[in-house]
Design a protein around this motif. Sequence first.
Motif, PDB file in Angstrom:
ATOM      1  N   GLY B 176      11.355  27.402  44.540  1.00 47.03           N
ATOM      2  CA  GLY B 176      11.082  26.868  45.951  1.00 47.03           C
ATOM      3  C   GLY B 176      12.339  26.570  46.570  1.00 47.03           C
ATOM      4  N   ALA B 177      12.455  25.061  46.868  1.00 50.48           N
ATOM      5  CA  ALA B 177      13.553  24.940  47.592  1.00 50.48           C
ATOM      6  C   ALA B 177      14.710  24.335  46.847  1.00 50.48           C
ATOM      7  CB  ALA B 177      13.356  23.800  48.659  1.00 50.48           C
ATOM      8  N   LEU B 178      14.412  24.298  45.411  1.00 48.96           N
ATOM      9  CA  LEU B 178      15.336  23.777  44.592  1.00 48.96           C
ATOM     10  C   LEU B 178      16.330  24.914  44.004  1.00 48.96           C
ATOM     11  CD1 LEU B 178      16.494  21.497  42.634  1.00 48.96           C
ATOM     12  CD2 LEU B 178      14.612  22.175  40.824  1.00 48.96           C
ATOM     13  N   VAL B 179      17.505  24.853  43.986  1.00 53.36           N
ATOM     14  CA  VAL B 179      18.384  25.996  43.690  1.00 53.36           C
ATOM     15  C   VAL B 179      19.421  25.192  42.962  1.00 53.36           C
ATOM     16  CG1 VAL B 179      20.243  27.347  44.617  1.00 53.36           C
ATOM     17  CG2 VAL B 179      18.302  27.124  45.991  1.00 53.36           C
ATOM     18  N   GLN B 180      19.473  25.901  41.629  1.00 50.70           N
ATOM     19  CA  GLN B 180      20.655  25.505  40.484  1.00 50.70           C
ATOM     20  C   GLN B 180      21.437  26.621  40.266  1.00 50.70           C
ATOM     21  OE1 GLN B 180      21.194  22.560  39.310  1.00 50.70           O
ATOM     22  NE2 GLN B 180      19.735  21.637  40.814  1.00 50.70           N
ATOM     23  N   ARG B 181      22.977  26.512  39.907  1.00 49.44           N
ATOM     24  CA  ARG B 181      23.886  27.518  39.868  1.00 49.44           C
ATOM     25  C   ARG B 181      24.524  27.251  38.467  1.00 49.44           C
ATOM     26  NH1 ARG B 181      27.072  30.473  43.215  1.00 49.44           N
ATOM     27  NH2 ARG B 181      26.011  29.408  45.203  1.00 49.44           N
ATOM     28  N   ALA B 182      24.639  28.212  37.823  1.00 46.88           N
ATOM     29  CA  ALA B 182      25.536  27.863  36.179  1.00 46.88           C
ATOM     30  C   ALA B 182      26.703  28.882  36.501  1.00 46.88           C
ATOM     31  CB  ALA B 182      24.460  28.131  35.163  1.00 46.88           C
ATOM     32  N   TYR B 183      27.842  28.553  35.878  1.00 44.26           N
ATOM     33  CA  TYR B 183      28.895  29.210  36.094  1.00 44.26           C
ATOM     34  C   TYR B 183      29.984  29.200  34.764  1.00 44.26           C
ATOM     35  CZ  TYR B 183      33.806  29.516  37.542  1.00 44.26           C
ATOM     36  OH  TYR B 183      35.468  30.106  37.831  1.00 44.26           O
ATOM     37  N   ASP B 184      30.651  30.270  34.512  1.00 44.40           N
ATOM     38  CA  ASP B 184      31.400  30.104  33.372  1.00 44.40           C
ATOM     39  C   ASP B 184      32.652  31.364  33.663  1.00 44.40           C
ATOM     40  OD1 ASP B 184      32.803  29.339  31.225  1.00 44.40           O
ATOM     41  OD2 ASP B 184      31.046  29.284  30.224  1.00 44.40           O
ATOM     42  N   ALA B 185      33.761  31.307  33.019  1.00 43.49           N
ATOM     43  CA  ALA B 185      34.816  32.168  33.560  1.00 43.49           C
ATOM     44  C   ALA B 185      35.706  32.160  32.332  1.00 43.49           C
ATOM     45  CB  ALA B 185      35.542  31.514  34.807  1.00 43.49           C
ATOM     46  N   VAL B 186      36.608  33.259  32.239  1.00 43.80           N
ATOM     47  CA  VAL B 186      37.597  33.435  31.256  1.00 43.80           C
ATOM     48  C   VAL B 186      38.724  33.849  31.906  1.00 43.80           C
ATOM     49  CG1 VAL B 186      36.253  33.912  29.339  1.00 43.80           C
ATOM     50  CG2 VAL B 186      36.784  35.726  30.703  1.00 43.80           C
ATOM     51  N   SER B 187      40.016  33.671  31.683  1.00 40.59           N
ATOM     52  CA  SER B 187      41.214  34.344  32.273  1.00 40.59           C
ATOM     53  C   SER B 187      42.187  34.339  31.335  1.00 40.59           C
ATOM     54  CB  SER B 187      41.535  32.968  33.160  1.00 40.59           C
ATOM     55  OG  SER B 187      42.693  33.702  33.855  1.00 40.59           O
ATOM     56  N   SER B 188      43.066  34.849  31.501  1.00 39.63           N
ATOM     57  CA  SER B 188      44.250  35.428  30.292  1.00 39.63           C
ATOM     58  C   SER B 188      45.635  35.873  31.278  1.00 39.63           C
ATOM     59  CB  SER B 188      43.902  36.532  29.199  1.00 39.63           C
ATOM     60  OG  SER B 188      45.132  36.594  28.532  1.00 39.63           O
ATOM     61  N   LYS B 189      46.798  35.631  30.638  1.00 43.32           N
ATOM     62  CA  LYS B 189      47.714  36.353  31.278  1.00 43.32           C
ATOM     63  C   LYS B 189      48.367  37.173  30.324  1.00 43.32           C
ATOM     64  CE  LYS B 189      51.925  34.009  31.026  1.00 43.32           C
ATOM     65  NZ  LYS B 189      52.863  33.252  31.483  1.00 43.32           N
ATOM     66  N   THR B 190      47.603  37.510  29.252  1.00 44.62           N
ATOM     67  CA  THR B 190      48.227  38.449  28.000  1.00 44.62           C
ATOM     68  C   THR B 190      47.668  39.695  27.667  1.00 44.62           C
ATOM     69  OG1 THR B 190      47.028  36.962  26.395  1.00 44.62           O
ATOM     70  CG2 THR B 190      49.327  36.377  26.885  1.00 44.62           C
ATOM     71  N   THR B 191      46.449  39.560  28.018  1.00 44.35           N
ATOM     72  CA  THR B 191      45.531  40.960  27.958  1.00 44.35           C
ATOM     73  C   THR B 191      44.212  41.008  28.704  1.00 44.35           C
ATOM     74  OG1 THR B 191      44.454  42.026  26.005  1.00 44.35           O
ATOM     75  CG2 THR B 191      44.195  39.813  25.860  1.00 44.35           C
ATOM     76  N   PHE B 192      44.007  42.559  28.850  1.00 49.88           N
ATOM     77  CA  PHE B 192      42.952  42.544  29.868  1.00 49.88           C
ATOM     78  C   PHE B 192      41.675  42.421  28.746  1.00 49.88           C
ATOM     79  CE2 PHE B 192      39.687  46.132  30.653  1.00 49.88           C
ATOM     80  CZ  PHE B 192      39.417  45.568  32.049  1.00 49.88           C
ATOM     81  N   ASN B 193      41.962  42.653  27.499  1.00 48.16           N
ATOM     82  CA  ASN B 193      40.672  42.516  26.585  1.00 48.16           C
ATOM     83  C   ASN B 193      39.932  41.383  26.527  1.00 48.16           C
ATOM     84  OD1 ASN B 193      41.586  44.933  25.366  1.00 48.16           O
ATOM     85  ND2 ASN B 193      42.653  43.902  23.696  1.00 48.16           N
ATOM     86  N   VAL B 194      40.484  40.357  27.296  1.00 44.72           N
ATOM     87  CA  VAL B 194      39.677  38.963  27.461  1.00 44.72           C
ATOM     88  C   VAL B 194      38.429  39.318  28.205  1.00 44.72           C
ATOM     89  CG1 VAL B 194      40.958  38.170  29.384  1.00 44.72           C
ATOM     90  CG2 VAL B 194      40.168  36.512  27.785  1.00 44.72           C
ATOM     91  N   VAL B 195      38.505  40.089  29.252  1.00 44.73           N
ATOM     92  CA  VAL B 195      37.229  40.161  29.881  1.00 44.73           C
ATOM     93  C   VAL B 195      36.269  41.123  29.415  1.00 44.73           C
ATOM     94  CG1 VAL B 195      38.657  39.914  31.909  1.00 44.73           C
ATOM     95  CG2 VAL B 195      37.923  42.085  31.422  1.00 44.73           C
ATOM     96  N   GLN B 196      36.394  41.558  28.081  1.00 41.84           N
ATOM     97  CA  GLN B 196      35.356  42.385  27.409  1.00 41.84           C
ATOM     98  C   GLN B 196      34.573  41.983  26.293  1.00 41.84           C
ATOM     99  OE1 GLN B 196      38.347  45.720  26.597  1.00 41.84           O
ATOM    100  NE2 GLN B 196      37.058  46.838  27.413  1.00 41.84           N
ATOM    101  N   GLY B 197      33.387  42.331  26.177  1.00 39.39           N
ATOM    102  CA  GLY B 197      32.463  41.777  25.074  1.00 39.39           C
ATOM    103  C   GLY B 197      31.956  40.370  25.488  1.00 39.39           C
TER     104      GLY B 197
END
Lengths: 438, 455
Positions: B176-197
């Motif tokens: 209805g009018a109730l909206v809930q959001r969930a969020y998570d994130a990853v970040s790295s300065k050393t490898t692209f692999n962090v965004v996989q899996g």
Amino acid sequence: MPDSNLDKMRAELLHGLDVAKKQGAQGAKLSFGRGEAISCSFSAGRLKDTEVRRSSAYVIEVLVERKRGTTAGNDPADLPEMINRAISLARVGSPAHFSAYPAPAETKKVKKYSGKTVKITRAGLIENCGKMVDALKRYNPDLFIEAQGSRSVSEGLLVTSGGVSHRFEDTAWSLGSLAQKTEGTDMLFVGHGHSFREVNDFYNPDLITERLLFDLKHGEKIVESPEGRLPAFLPPEVLGMFLWPLVLGVNGRNVAKGDSPLRGRLGEQIFDPGLTIRDDPHWDFSPGAAEIDGDGIPTRVMMMVEKGVLKNFLYDLDSAGMAGAEPTGNRGCMPYSPEVLPGAEKSGDLLASIDDGIFIRELIGYGQSNMINGDFSGNVALGFRIKKGKIIGRVKNTMIAGNIYDLFKKDVALSSDRDPMLRLPSAVVQGLSVSTSK
Amino acid sequence: MKDRLVSALKKSAADYTEVRFEINDSNSITFRGQEIDSVSSSKLSGGIVRACTRGGWGMAVFDSLEDLGNGIREAGEGAVLVGREKTELAETAGPATAEVPARLERDFRGVSLDDKIKILSGYNTILLKTDKSIATTQANYSDSFRTVHFASSRGNYFREERPRVILALSAVARDGALVQRAYDAVSSKTTFNVVQGLEALAEETARRAVKLLKAPPCPGGVYPVVLDQEMGGVFAHEAFGHLSESDFLYENPQVRDLMVIGREMGVKELNIVDDGSHPGLLGTQAFDDEGTPTGKTYLIREGKLVGHLHSLETAAKMGEKPTGNARAIGRGVPPIVRMTNTYIEAGKMSFKELLAGVDRGIYARGMMGGQTMMEVFTFSAAYGYRIENGQVGELVRDVVLTGNVFQTLHNIDGFGNDLKILQKGGGCGKGGQSPLPVTDGAPHLRIRDVVIGGK
């Protein structure tokens, strides 16, 4: 502006449009902007630094098989590469919910460039900042005082494959100050500033100082914070902040994507009938003044909430296509200069009508809640307790929380006087949830 | 580049002059709901000259190196206009010249746009399909490769590459009018692999949004609170870390008194560290943006204040050593005193032991945001649970904590043995510069008498 030659730039952008078309784009828009700003800042009560800033930017969006790709840069030598890149991004890019950039349409002339603002000098900014600092020092030599002033001049172009070729020039100034008083572990921060595109009566250090002194004087004494559900006095800038969830809710992209709790509720009474909120991009010299949006569509005055009833959502070209609605000329589906129409009573009388409540001047953490749902919460970084219609002192360790769609549903009183720089009145709301640690 | 910057600086007559020129290549892909919302890429370059004469600063910001000479002249003139005192800047430590190339285990510049979209699309599909109450989603991938050239009139020069990749997932559930959001994130300065899996993370994020629809709002009041490592890290950063940034202290005698070395700030078990040299973390860089090598600085040790974070100017004026914390978010803005990787050191208690001390309280998890106005802090947990008789109970939403740092640091009465430094998206904001890459960390912490805002 240094060696301003926008005609040459227009020719380059038009050439860019041709290049994009030859490379397979069905449509494109290219924009260029550059600006120069001067500023000064005072720290610890004395002049600390000055800055000269020159910057420019190009943004290119192309349409390939009804998909979009966007690139940005600031080196004119990169333009051909930027076009290539935009086209390769568009091949895998975001679906466009429109078939072409629209043809030029009549626009309302809105004033954004002021010769008087251009004449503001670095020496003038320093002098005005110095006046604010001196006045605050006179009040209390132990205050930690900062002040900033700036003046900017910008110009730019937008060309689209729809035939729009729009040139703009604008100016802006800002002046502000903050003061901090520390006693033991108690820190009192007060701050205020003005900004506008034309030099007007509010380009005045005395007005800013007056407001800071009001807060400093009323903040000297710390009093016990009230608790429970209470009336709250919201001065204009705080009322503006409380309306952020509405801005997210009427954002056409949020509506089209299903994020907005207002989706499907046009025509519904969402607020107290005293509340009328509209967006006026045609307000001359306001910070949000705009003739066209980023797609070349003319802006218009948009009623968002009329007498408490939800009237319109704000759409840019793509979001309108997604929602099956008409574009309203709102860049990023955001309002330019949202204003709240005034109420009946003077703000002083509204404040005097509160028997026991809270005056909120500054909140921290307000935007951290689930804002699109209308939820808000915040620590009252600067607030005063009102008793028997008078401010009796400053409150500390006080949190507020609630939902704007509940809070503004009924019993909202708006002042007849508005902040002329914001076009917002003060408000008194009932039943704001206030908690505190003693 | 080095010769060009160094030779231009020779024309400066200021007491001290520096120039920083940066090139930033970045890319971003966003899914919103069923489809791609935007694909964009940018390449921006530009620099800033800062000159100091008799203690006054002049700055000039420019886009093209062709304007470098002009910038040095204008910054110098500005400094002369401002300066009325004495230039006091600490000596620059470290080598005269350094090249610091990025060390990427897997370089995101070698991954095709198609592959990046495919990975992101996979997560977005999971977010969308986890539950029928998911109204929409947002999945964003972004990367940036920032090359920083720095030279000063002291003869220093460095070139440092600062890469970063971020993946952020969010799900919006609606009833209805109730909206809930969930969020998570990853970040790295050393490898692209962090965004996989990250399939499990995507599913967990969507499920949380759905569960929050049914969760009651957290009741307001004063409670004992257990913070998870992410919230504990935000606490270290927001509530205390900003107070230790000396640009706020060095010219403010009252606050300097408040933050004097040796002051008892908290309980004896409390140790807080900022470490810009910690290998591989997002807040890590070899040099700060004044050419000072980064390092590890204890801010609180055994409850006592033992250090501040410094730029060259704040260090000289406070008679302390520069710590390598003068950081700028990018081209065209001056460095200001900032944190890097800030954390509370681990204690000895298990999570179970921490909970056992709470009859009725709140377990706050994940971060939605944090803000501070020096002594006053407020931060929002992404979600929380009631704690009843030492057990984790019902899920609650809208968990917003606030307090006074000087009281709260004394109210920590339990330090977990499970320190974690989190590398997520986002970053720190200060002085209009946001988001600066930083990390925060802590073990689980138990704090008495925390104010929770509630309706």
